[in-house]
Scaffold this active site. Structure first.
Site, short mmCIF file in Angstrom:
data_model
loop_
_atom_site.label_atom_id
_atom_site.label_comp_id
_atom_site.label_asym_id
_atom_site.label_seq_id
_atom_site.Cartn_x
_atom_site.Cartn_y
_atom_site.Cartn_z
N THR A 52 0.85 -1.19 0.00
CA THR A 52 0.00 0.00 0.00
C THR A 52 0.89 1.25 0.00
OG1 THR A 52 -1.63 -1.21 1.33
CG2 THR A 52 -1.87 1.19 1.19
N GLY A 69 2.55 4.67 0.78
CA GLY A 69 2.55 5.48 1.98
C GLY A 69 2.31 6.94 1.67
N MET A 70 1.96 7.70 2.70
CA MET A 70 1.70 9.13 2.52
C MET A 70 2.94 9.99 2.74
SD MET A 70 -2.10 9.63 4.17
CE MET A 70 -1.87 8.54 5.55
N ASP A 78 16.77 -1.87 10.56
CA ASP A 78 17.82 -0.85 10.44
C ASP A 78 17.72 -0.20 9.08
OD1 ASP A 78 19.99 0.70 11.07
OD2 ASP A 78 21.48 -0.85 10.67
#
Length: 574
Positions: free
Chosen positions: A319, A321-322, A372
């Protein structure tokens, strides 16, 4: 300023860096002996910021001697400087780290057009130089001389932990028993084997680890022995690990860096690589705290991979991301993350906040649950390797962070992480049992993060990944905050039917307010997954549980998250 003077000054800067780095690392054994867990964390954080400070000091010295020569690159001078510096390193015990230090100094002084092998160490120029023997980092023990158990006792006592063991003879019996059970191929007579043990313990969190191997007629058997404190009673051996998969998890990318003293890092890394051949050089340098060298090795691995592959960079599965634009090279097991020019409306913060939150995770105890990140500036990619759809999306979302120069695309700043299967995608194809185990792991990941004062913020399943070892790892840090900064509240209860009909947002909500009872509602709409989560971790919906975790941390309680299965532990009643 002459080339030799420049080369000597940079090498002196590296020498000072390494000396101070080792001095910081050398504080870990005493902190472990005193059970000063806060000190252990402080040492770990200090080592991360230490490198940049030493590079800046070296640059300041160069500029103070001849600022004009530093501002304007004299190609002839710097070509000779690199050649001289390379000669200085031919028999240097930390040569590869000194190369990286040189690169850091040069790259902060000059334009990226000079970032090639003529001026910096893009390639490991010392690859053909005599390698330091691994024997400088380990010591061999021969049971034929003293017998098996006396030899093991000698190995344990080699490490001056400055604290007595509660019952070392009992621990040795348990250790031998575990060896026979886990590694039956090592069941030889005393005169048929040899132990090779790294001379320095590996410290992290509340544990020390002894790392070595058994060499016998059956081959080589790697092992790790975990050493813990039993309150104020002394030390005990807690577990033996002989499986390669378990050892790789202990040295994994989702854990804090080890603190281990070493004179010859290349020899230490080669030894570890023989024990864990699936680990790359970059991963192993990162694991022992040389994360700048890890960056160098990673970039070399990436360049080599580009030369030997032909697939294209594409938008990463999952999905969107913003905050981050994420892309990947399918044949390469990593993702590249770039901060978008603008964020979605639900993200009321800016770029600086994102940078700080990623740095927070970098310097924090990641307890095996937070990936990391490798941070780079001015990364050059071949433009032809970008899929057209990805390229269009990059122009649309990160235009201010990229430059196209001829056949190259340069990204000004990015993060690189291990690629994992997003948890929401994993669940789409998971069996009932796999889904149950994944959701249980998800809840456990939350618990382990909050135990070390991390509040993930956005806990949607899409922000967690499934590793090769089926561990659930958090990887989206734009909303990460300290747990102790949050306010955990219970949802207000309706006092009457009229209250029930009023707007649910009529009560006051501050920016740091969190309502754990909404966790399942927002994390997943799937009632089956909700049932799984509540059946395995019902306390996650209770605000009191989160407040107790805050209280524990404020009281100085340092949780120890075991990086190995409970079944591996010798003494369960402790």
């Amino acid at each position: 300023m002459q080339p030799q003077h420049i080369a000597e000054l940079i090498l002196s800067g590296f020498r000072n860096h390494y000396k101070l780095f080792q001095a910081i690392t050398a504080k870990a054994p005493l902190a472990f002996a005193h059970r000063d867990w806060q000190k252990i964390n402080e040492i770990s954080k200090l080592r991360i910021s230490h490198y940049d400070d030493r590079v800046n000091e070296t640059i300041a010295k160069l500029k103070s001697l001849n600022e004009q020569q530093i501002i304007t690159l004299d190609q002839t001078c710097w070509l000779e400087t690199k050649q001289l510096y390379q000669q200085f390193l031919r028999f240097h015990p930390q040569a590869e780290l000194a190369e990286t230090f040189y690169n850091s100094v040069f790259c902060r002084l000059f334009h990226r057009r000079y970032f090639n092998n003529d001026f910096i160490f893009v390639k490991a120029t010392l690859a053909d130089a005599p390698a330091l023997p691994m024997e400088v980092e380990y010591r061999s023990y021969h049971p034929v001389v003293d017998g098996l158990r006396p030899t093991i006792r000698k190995i344990i006592n080699q490490f001056d932990f400055k604290v007595p063991f509660v019952d070392l003879e009992r621990d040795i019996r348990l250790l031998v028993k575990a060896f026979y059970k886990q590694a039956p191929d090592t069941h030889h007579q005393a005169w048929q084997m040899r132990f090779d043990i790294l001379q320095a313990p590996f410290y992290r969190n509340k544990a020390a680890y002894i790392v070595g191997r058994v060499v016998s007629e059956s081959g080589v058997q790697p092992f790790i022995i975990a050493v813990l404190h039993h309150e104020d009673k002394g030390l005990y051996l807690d577990a033996l690990l002989t499986k390669s998969s378990q050892m790789r998890v202990i040295f994994g990318f989702a854990r804090a860096y080890f603190m281990v003293e070493t004179h010859a890092p290349s020899a230490l890394v080669r030894f570890l690589n023989q024990l864990m051949p699936n680990k790359t050089l970059a991963e192993l340098y990162n694991a022992i705290g040389f994360h700048k060298q890890g960056k160098t090795e990673f970039y070399r691995e990436f360049l080599s991979h580009l030369d030997h592959s032909n697939d294209q960079l594409v938008i990463a599965p999952g999905t969107p991301g913003m905050v981050m634009m994420v892309f990947t090279l399918p044949s390469f097991g990593y993702v590249f993350k770039v901060i978008k020019d603008t964020f979605g409306e639900s993200k009321p913060f800016g770029r600086d906040t994102v940078l700080k939150r990623y740095q927070l995770v970098k310097s924090h105890d990641r307890v095996g649950r937070m990936a990391d990140t490798i941070e780079y500036s001015n990364v050059v990619f071949p433009l032809a390797r970008f899929d057209s759809k990805l390229l269009a999306e990059l122009h649309k979302t990160i235009g201010s962070s990229m430059i196209i120069e001829g056949e190259w695309l340069i990204i000004k700043h990015l993060y690189i992480e291990r690629r994992m299967t997003p948890l929401n995608l994993y669940l789409e194809n998971a069996s009932e049992q796999q889904a149950f185990e994944a959701i249980e792991e998800y809840g456990q990941a939350l618990k382990e993060m909050i135990a070390v004062n991390i509040f993930p913020g956005d806990m949607l399943l899409k922000n967690f990944g499934v590793s090769k070892h089926n561990r659930i790892i958090f990887y989206d840090y734009d909303e990460v905050q300290y747990l102790t900064d949050m306010n955990f509240r219970a949802l207000p209860k309706a006092k009457s039917y009229d209250d029930y009909l009023t707007n649910e947002q009529s009560y006051s909500v501050a920016p740091q307010d969190v309502f754990p009872e909404q966790l399942c509602t927002f994390v997943t709409a799937n009632p089956v997954y909700k049932q799984y989560l509540l059946s395995t971790h019902p306390e996650l919906e209770d605000p009191a549980y989160w407040r107790q975790a805050q209280y524990n941390y404020k009281q100085g309680v340092v949780s120890h998250i075991y990086p190995y299965p409970a079944a591996q532990r010798f003494i369960h009643y402790w």
